[in-house]
Design an enzyme around this catalytic site. Structure first.
Site, short mmCIF file in Angstrom:
data_model
loop_
_atom_site.label_atom_id
_atom_site.label_comp_id
_atom_site.label_asym_id
_atom_site.label_seq_id
_atom_site.Cartn_x
_atom_site.Cartn_y
_atom_site.Cartn_z
N GLU A 103 128.59 -6.17 3.29
CA GLU A 103 129.49 -6.19 2.06
C GLU A 103 130.38 -7.39 1.86
O GLU A 103 130.74 -7.89 3.05
CB GLU A 103 130.18 -4.95 2.02
CG GLU A 103 130.93 -4.67 0.78
CD GLU A 103 131.85 -3.24 0.96
OE1 GLU A 103 132.81 -3.02 0.32
OE2 GLU A 103 131.14 -2.30 2.18
N ASP A 105 133.74 -8.57 -0.15
CA ASP A 105 134.61 -7.69 -1.02
C ASP A 105 135.77 -8.65 -1.73
O ASP A 105 136.47 -9.43 -1.13
CB ASP A 105 135.57 -6.73 -0.22
CG ASP A 105 134.76 -5.51 0.06
OD1 ASP A 105 133.83 -5.35 -0.54
OD2 ASP A 105 135.13 -4.76 1.17
N GLU A 107 139.13 -7.03 -3.61
CA GLU A 107 139.67 -5.94 -4.06
C GLU A 107 141.19 -6.26 -4.71
O GLU A 107 141.85 -6.83 -3.83
CB GLU A 107 139.74 -4.81 -2.95
CG GLU A 107 138.50 -3.84 -2.80
CD GLU A 107 138.78 -2.91 -1.80
OE1 GLU A 107 138.08 -1.75 -2.09
OE2 GLU A 107 139.40 -3.02 -0.72
N ASN A 122 137.33 -8.82 2.29
CA ASN A 122 136.83 -8.43 3.57
C ASN A 122 135.26 -8.76 3.49
O ASN A 122 134.73 -8.98 2.66
CB ASN A 122 137.02 -6.89 3.77
CG ASN A 122 136.87 -6.49 5.09
OD1 ASN A 122 136.79 -7.13 6.01
ND2 ASN A 122 137.48 -5.02 5.45
N GLU A 132 139.88 -8.41 7.19
CA GLU A 132 140.56 -8.51 6.09
C GLU A 132 141.58 -10.03 5.95
O GLU A 132 142.04 -10.25 7.04
CB GLU A 132 141.54 -7.40 5.98
CG GLU A 132 140.86 -6.06 6.10
CD GLU A 132 140.78 -5.34 7.33
OE1 GLU A 132 140.95 -6.27 8.35
OE2 GLU A 132 140.46 -4.14 7.52
#
Length: 295
Positions: A103, A105, A107, A122, A132
């Protein structure tokens, strides 16, 4: 009687054909995405040029790409929830299936009116994240659309905002750091309520009197290797599906100007970096954090 010249008509025909080809290569939400949840709260508008997600007290909404990709340069223009967005999260990410998923990311964590959004990033490989990095933005992401990009090739992952890199995660498998490279991923996005943690650690709750909350998407582009039945579109003689027809991104890296912009962002706008969180990793920072020439 004036003679008829076919040249203007031919030129017009060529112009129309070129325009049609350009439109055929442009991202279209009807063709490229499925709204996967939200019971009518996700909508595709303007003949497929615009997609909106909304959130109210009953439910959020989300969509994902029809295609899976194994490496690519993915661009999406997003206009985030405006006003008091505290408690909301707009997620935009690549993800594979299964319990050992990969994944990548973005966000976007909402906040009270006038306070900045937090961009939470991430990278997961084989089901493990814990990498992170968080940033403020240098503009209001609710006033207009901005381009959020994921470059993912076998050597590195670069996350960018309006062409400015904010994060690089290099392939350091040589020192034992897992890197997402074997699992095809779909593009996902969702708008949902996370007021138990999203804003000031959950201290600020979602104000439902402001609902519905809406995020908007346009100008999707995937210059990428489409993965179909175990075969990559990049392994054939054809170019990756793209608007440019170029696969230079497969070996793209940051030049000195891009590195300077990355350093500027990380110096002025980074608010959390797992690679400096010694309290979190008392036994020692992850190996990618201390490797030479890594970001």
């Amino acid at each position: 009687m004036a003679s008829f010249s076919p040249i203007p008509s031919i030129c017009l025909l060529v112009a129309i054909m070129v325009s049609s080809l350009m439109l055929a290569f442009a991202g279209n939400f009807y063709q490229d995405f499925d709204i996967t949840w939200g019971d009518g709260r996700g909508n595709i508008l303007n003949n497929g040029d615009l997609l909106t997600l909304s959130l109210d007290k009953a439910s959020g909404s989300g969509f994902n790409s029809k295609n899976e990709y194994l490496f690519g340069k993915i661009d999406m223009q997003i206009k985030l929830v405006s006003g008091n967005s505290a408690g909301t999260v707009t997620a935009y990410y690549l993800r594979s299936e299964g319990s050992l998923w990969d994944e990548i990311d973005f966000e976007f964590l909402g906040n009270l009116s006038g306070d900045p959004y937090i961009v939470h990033t991430n990278v997961f490989s084989q089901g493990k994240g814990n990498r992170e990095q968080q940033f403020y933005l240098w503009f209001d992401p609710t006033a207009d659309f901005h381009t959020y990009s994921i470059l993912w090739n076998p050597q590195r992952i670069i996350l960018s905002v309006d062409g400015t890199p904010i994060r690089e995660f290099k392939n350091l498998e040589s020192i034992g750091v897992p890197f997402p490279k074997n699992q095809a991923m779909k593009i996902h996005s969702s708008l949902w309520n996370a007021d138990d943690w999203a804003t000031r650690g959950g201290l600020v709750k979602t104000d439902w009197t402001q609902a519905p909350f809406t995020a908007s998407y346009r100008n999707f582009n995937a210059n990428a290797c489409v993965w179909t039945s175990g075969t990559s579109s990049c392994s054939s003689s054809s170019s990756p599906a793209s608007t440019s027809g170029s696969n230079a991104w497969l070996s793209e890296e940051m030049d000195s100007a891009s590195q300077e912009r990355l350093n500027w962002v990380q110096k002025n706008y980074m608010i959390y970096n797992y690679c400096t969180d010694t309290k979190r990793f008392p036994q020692g920072l992850p190996p990618e954090c201390t490797a030479t020439n890594t970001s």
